[in-house]
Structures are given as C-alpha cells and as structure tokens.
Design an enzyme around this catalytic site. Structure first.
Site, PDB file in Angstrom:
ATOM      1  N   ASP A  51     -40.722   5.485 -29.672  1.00 37.02           N
ATOM      2  CA  ASP A  51     -39.685   4.453 -29.635  1.00 37.02           C
ATOM      3  C   ASP A  51     -38.833   4.598 -30.885  1.00 37.02           C
ATOM      4  OD1 ASP A  51     -40.750   3.472 -27.263  1.00 37.02           O
ATOM      5  OD2 ASP A  51     -42.084   2.080 -28.307  1.00 37.02           O
TER       6      ASP A  51
ATOM      7  N   ASP B 227     -42.974  -1.502 -16.898  1.00 36.10           N
ATOM      8  CA  ASP B 227     -43.453  -2.134 -18.126  1.00 36.10           C
ATOM      9  C   ASP B 227     -44.278  -3.338 -17.696  1.00 36.10           C
ATOM     10  OD1 ASP B 227     -42.135  -0.369 -19.836  1.00 36.10           O
ATOM     11  OD2 ASP B 227     -40.296  -1.531 -19.761  1.00 36.10           O
TER      12      ASP B 227
END
Length: 252
Positions: free
Chosen positions: A130, A11
């Site tokens: 998500d 990330d």
C-alpha cells in the site's frame, strides 16, 4: 504476449464486503460468497480476497469465509489479511487459496517472504504494498495496517527487496487513487515495472473503461484490480474485456 488479467477485489470486514475511498469511510456492499459467484459468471481472471481488519484486530483471516468463497469459484484465488507466519500461509492454501498476499507482516519480518516461497513456491507468495505519494520528498512510501501506519520504506526500493526475498507477484495499491475512480497511478506503475521483473497487479483508481486501457498500454502491468466499479455495477468484467480487445490489449 501474456494475456492481461482483470481482477475484482473483495475487501472483507466482519464477514461482509466493504468499500471506501482512500482506505476510509467504508460502506457495506454485500455477501462475499454471492459476490464471488457473480464474478465467476462475469469471467473474472482471478479474485483477490482481503480481510482488511484482520491485522489491526490482531486476528487471523476468517478461514470459514475463505472456504465458502473458494467453493463458488474456479478461477485463481488470492487471500490476504492477518497473515503473519508460514502456518498461516499453509492454512489459507488448504482452505482454497491459490496465492497468499502478505503486507504488514512482510514489513515486520521480510524473511517470511523467503520462508513461504521456499516451502510453497514463489508463485504462491504475493506481496501486497500500500503506497502513498509524499510531495515533499517526491517519493512513494509504504503504509501498513490497512493504510493506517506510515513506514520509512520507499516503495520502489521495497518492491526490489521483496522480489529479491522471493515474492512471485506484487499487488500494489495507490492509496491516493483508491476509490477515487479517476484513473490508475501510471507514474507509480511505470517506476515499478522498470525496477522489478515479476508480475505487477495495479490497484486503485479504476473508474471507466479507458482507465483499464491506459494502465495496460502505458505501464506494462500484468493485471488491473478494481472493486467499486464492479461492486456497484458501473462496469462488468465482460464489458472491460470486450473494450480492451477492441483497443488491441490481449485478454482471455
């Protein structure tokens, strides 16, 4: 039986690898190029690189960082973050990506999935989803913009829709489990596996060796993605593969 994949995730925010819990409280982990090279040595099957602030900052993925990472590794590379057009997909593939992950842009414009799949092949298009559980409705809902915006999309229905549109793979992160290290969301992945017929990558919650075994044995996912346990040296990819082989899970 296809070998299950162990996939570390970078990330990236402002050119650095970050990691948080439930998508907040990010801490700096290090340089993405160095970390990618280490995962190559450890025997990772793939690498996922997500530019986690690109969408909220309304900018494109940092191509220069992607190019540097791609030079360090020989495994398949999936890139996501700030992808909103076929041109963006093409630019990332040219920079060294093997697959491109689309998340928020797919919700805004689902036809982007189809356009990308038609031009580059379904195998290149990963839809990242998500997901957060809503106890009131007993359903999973899709979130966009790095987990900051709730949509009205029910996650299992959305997964079916994006596969029908041409997604070749799903990367599904349980926001409830993200960074908690208390195991993958087995219920979510069992529901997804029953609903779609493309590879599913499970993300969110890996804390120990048994968690990897559980998600493969109980949920029939194709890959398990983790960040914290690998970034902070709690487990190595070779540790995980060795353990899974002992448990009868087919890995490379």
């Amino acid at each position: 039986m296809l070998a299950k994949r162990i996939i570390p995730c970078l990330d990236v925010d402002d050119g650095r690898v970050k990691k948080g819990v439930n998508f907040v409280n990010l801490t700096d982990v290090g340089d993405p190029v160095q970390i990618a090279a280490e995962y190559q040595k450890q025997g990772a099957d793939e690498l996922v690189f997500l530019d986690i602030t690109a969408t909220n900052e309304k900018r494109k993925t940092m191509i220069d960082v992607v190019e540097e990472v791609s030079k360090q590794i020989f495994m398949p590379l999936t890139i996501g973050g700030g992808v909103s057009s076929v041109e963006d997909i093409q630019n990332l593939l040219r920079a060294g990506a093997d697959k491109v992950a689309i998340n928020s842009a797919a919700v805004v414009n689902p036809d982007l999935i189809t356009e990308g799949a038609q031009k580059f092949g379904n195998q290149c298009i990963v839809v990242a989803i998500d997901v957060k559980f809503d106890p009131e409705s007993n359903q999973y809902f899709v979130y966009t913009h790095g987990g900051k915006q709730k949509t009205e999309l029910e996650a299992i229905s959305w997964a079916k829709e994006v596969v029908a549109k041409g997604a070749g793979e799903l990367l599904v992160t349980s926001m409830d489990k993200d960074g908690t290290k208390d195991g993958f969301n087995i219920d979510l992945y069992q529901k997804l596996d029953a609903a779609v017929n493309v590879p599913i990558i499970a993300s969110g919650g890996a804390g120990d060796l048994a968690d990897f075994n559980e998600v493969f044995q109980k949920a029939n996912v194709d890959g398990a993605l983790a960040a914290s346990v690998f970034h902070f040296g709690e487990l190595t990819i070779s540790d995980v593969k060795k353990y899974l082989k002992q448990e009868g899970v087919v890995v490379r």
